[in-house]
Design a protein around this motif. Structure first.
Motif, mmCIF file in Angstrom:
data_model
loop_
_atom_site.group_PDB
_atom_site.id
_atom_site.type_symbol
_atom_site.label_atom_id
_atom_site.label_comp_id
_atom_site.label_asym_id
_atom_site.label_seq_id
_atom_site.Cartn_x
_atom_site.Cartn_y
_atom_site.Cartn_z
ATOM 1 N N GLU A 21 0.834 -1.220 0.000
ATOM 2 C CA GLU A 21 0.000 0.000 0.000
ATOM 3 C C GLU A 21 0.859 1.257 0.000
ATOM 4 O OE1 GLU A 21 0.557 -2.018 2.476
ATOM 5 O OE2 GLU A 21 0.973 -0.841 4.281
ATOM 6 N N ALA A 22 2.129 1.127 0.343
ATOM 7 C CA ALA A 22 3.014 2.307 0.392
ATOM 8 C C ALA A 22 4.260 2.076 -0.462
ATOM 9 C CB ALA A 22 3.406 2.608 1.834
ATOM 10 N N LYS A 57 6.535 -3.898 -8.536
ATOM 11 C CA LYS A 57 6.336 -2.438 -8.696
ATOM 12 C C LYS A 57 7.404 -1.638 -7.943
ATOM 13 C CE LYS A 57 3.404 1.321 -9.233
ATOM 14 N NZ LYS A 57 2.226 2.050 -8.874
ATOM 15 N N ALA A 61 10.119 2.583 -2.208
ATOM 16 C CA ALA A 61 10.034 3.961 -2.726
ATOM 17 C C ALA A 61 10.540 4.976 -1.715
ATOM 18 C CB ALA A 61 8.607 4.278 -3.143
ATOM 19 N N ALA A 63 12.357 6.097 2.323
ATOM 20 C CA ALA A 63 11.935 6.107 3.722
ATOM 21 C C ALA A 63 10.497 6.619 3.753
ATOM 22 C CB ALA A 63 12.850 7.015 4.525
ATOM 23 N N ILE A 65 7.768 8.803 4.117
ATOM 24 C CA ILE A 65 7.678 10.269 4.216
ATOM 25 C C ILE A 65 6.638 10.672 5.263
ATOM 26 C CG2 ILE A 65 7.133 12.382 2.931
ATOM 27 C CD1 ILE A 65 8.036 10.784 0.367
ATOM 28 N N LYS A 66 5.521 9.909 5.300
ATOM 29 C CA LYS A 66 4.452 10.283 6.235
ATOM 30 C C LYS A 66 4.897 10.074 7.685
ATOM 31 C CE LYS A 66 1.280 9.080 2.548
ATOM 32 N NZ LYS A 66 0.548 7.982 1.919
ATOM 33 N N GLY A 107 15.663 6.188 0.418
ATOM 34 C CA GLY A 107 16.167 5.137 1.312
ATOM 35 C C GLY A 107 16.139 3.759 0.665
ATOM 36 N N GLU A 110 19.233 3.624 -1.310
ATOM 37 C CA GLU A 110 20.362 3.574 -0.362
ATOM 38 C C GLU A 110 20.496 2.187 0.263
ATOM 39 O OE1 GLU A 110 18.603 7.062 1.495
ATOM 40 O OE2 GLU A 110 20.541 8.048 1.379
ATOM 41 N N GLU A 130 15.259 12.930 -2.536
ATOM 42 C CA GLU A 130 15.052 13.660 -1.268
ATOM 43 C C GLU A 130 15.047 15.168 -1.474
ATOM 44 O OE1 GLU A 130 17.228 11.199 -1.750
ATOM 45 O OE2 GLU A 130 17.101 9.742 -0.112
ATOM 46 N N GLY A 138 19.713 10.418 3.471
ATOM 47 C CA GLY A 138 20.080 10.260 4.882
ATOM 48 C C GLY A 138 20.513 8.860 5.255
#
Ligand code: CAA
Length: 256
Positions: A21-22, A57, A61, A63, A65-66, A107, A110, A130, A138
């Protein structure tokens, strides 16, 4: 449902990032589960190689963000979200293959670059976006991109936030190889089994020596390599590997 699915295939531990979902955004729960799984396999004598993968997919994507959006400097500094798990991943001694399809951004890029062999599907897209969020990489992006691809391309990637495709990532030295998306796990497993058939002490020494190339001057890196090379002559597997060569047979390594 767990945010990281784990499976053991013979000598290979496979961790699949699982937040569809994320787009597998890396939150603390997922990264804790990933570090736990990898550490568990690192101390399990039956597992000799690991694979970290995502979905078709997205590898990841970035770290989450929310999760980080409301944090203050002092919270980020004190809690070190994402970074504290990345430090645990960097201490794993056995080799880890990143099998990357789809988005590997921020991330996610990374994490993939921090692992040992990056095998990319032809659908993979890498980037350090970022800058478009008003921040910067980061989890190692500002350091590993110049090491892999040189200053000009690293600046281009990190300052514009653009994505690069799998072919460009291979040419830039980020991906070890690019394979058709439908072959990604087969190819990753083939590579993992090939490594797992070697002597584990030698495999772990090679991983450590190559990683040290980024940490120390050449003369010290060479001295470390020489000492590690000599040390392997204390193993059963060195005697066995060299005897098997002379006797024209396959070596039977005992990983000791
Ligand atoms: N964090 C949190 N949620 C994310 C996310 C992330 N990094 N990436 C995607 N998602 C969520 C989206 O919010 C969306 O959720 P909702 O359905 O609830 O809205 C869901 O995943 C699907 O994403 P999209 O609808 O955006 O999918 P898309 O196919 O249209 O776009 C994408 C894909 C281009 C990858 C886009 O999702 C995107 O740009 N994601 C953010 C990439 C990014 O900026 N990553 C860097 C994060 S910062 C970082 O990583 C810092 C660090 O170095 C430690």
């Amino acid at each position: 449902m767990s945010t990281v699915l784990t499976k053991i295939d013979g000598p290979v531990g496979i961790a699949t990032l699982n937040r569809p979902e994320a787009l597998n955004a890396l939150n603390n729960e997922l990264l804790d589960a990933l570090a736990d799984a990898l550490e568990g396999w690192d101390s399990d004598p039956d597992v000799r190689v690991m694979i970290v993968t995502g979905s078709q997919k997205a590898f990841a994507a970035g770290a989450d963000i929310k999760e980080m959006a409301p944090k203050s400097f002092s919270q980020m500094h004190a809690e070190n979200p994402f970074g504290r798990q990345m430090d645990r991943v960097l201490r794993i001694k056995k080799p880890i293959i990143a099998a990357v399809a789809g988005f590997a951004l921020g991330g996610g890029c990374e994490l993939a670059m921090a692992l040992d062999i990056l095998i990319a599907a032809d659908t993979a897209k890498f980037g350090q976006p970022e800058i478009t969020l008003g921040v910067m990489p980061g989890l190692g992006g500002s350091q590993r991109t110049p090491l892999a691809m040189g200053k000009a391309k690293a600046m281009d990637l990190c300052l514009t936030g653009r994505m690069m495709d799998a072919a460009e990532a291979e040419a830039a030295g980020v991906a070890a190889r690019v394979v058709p998306a439908e072959m990604l796990m087969d190819e990753a497993l083939k590579a993992a089994r090939k490594i797992a058939a070697q002597s584990l002490p030698a495999v772990m020494m090679i991983k450590e020596a190559i990683n040290r190339a980024y940490e120390m001057p050449l003369s010290q890196g060479l001295a470390f390599e020489r000492r590690a090379f000599h040390a392997l002559f204390s193993t059963h597997d060195q005697k066995e590997g060299m005897a098997a060569f002379a006797e024209k047979r396959k070596a039977a390594f005992r990983n000791e």
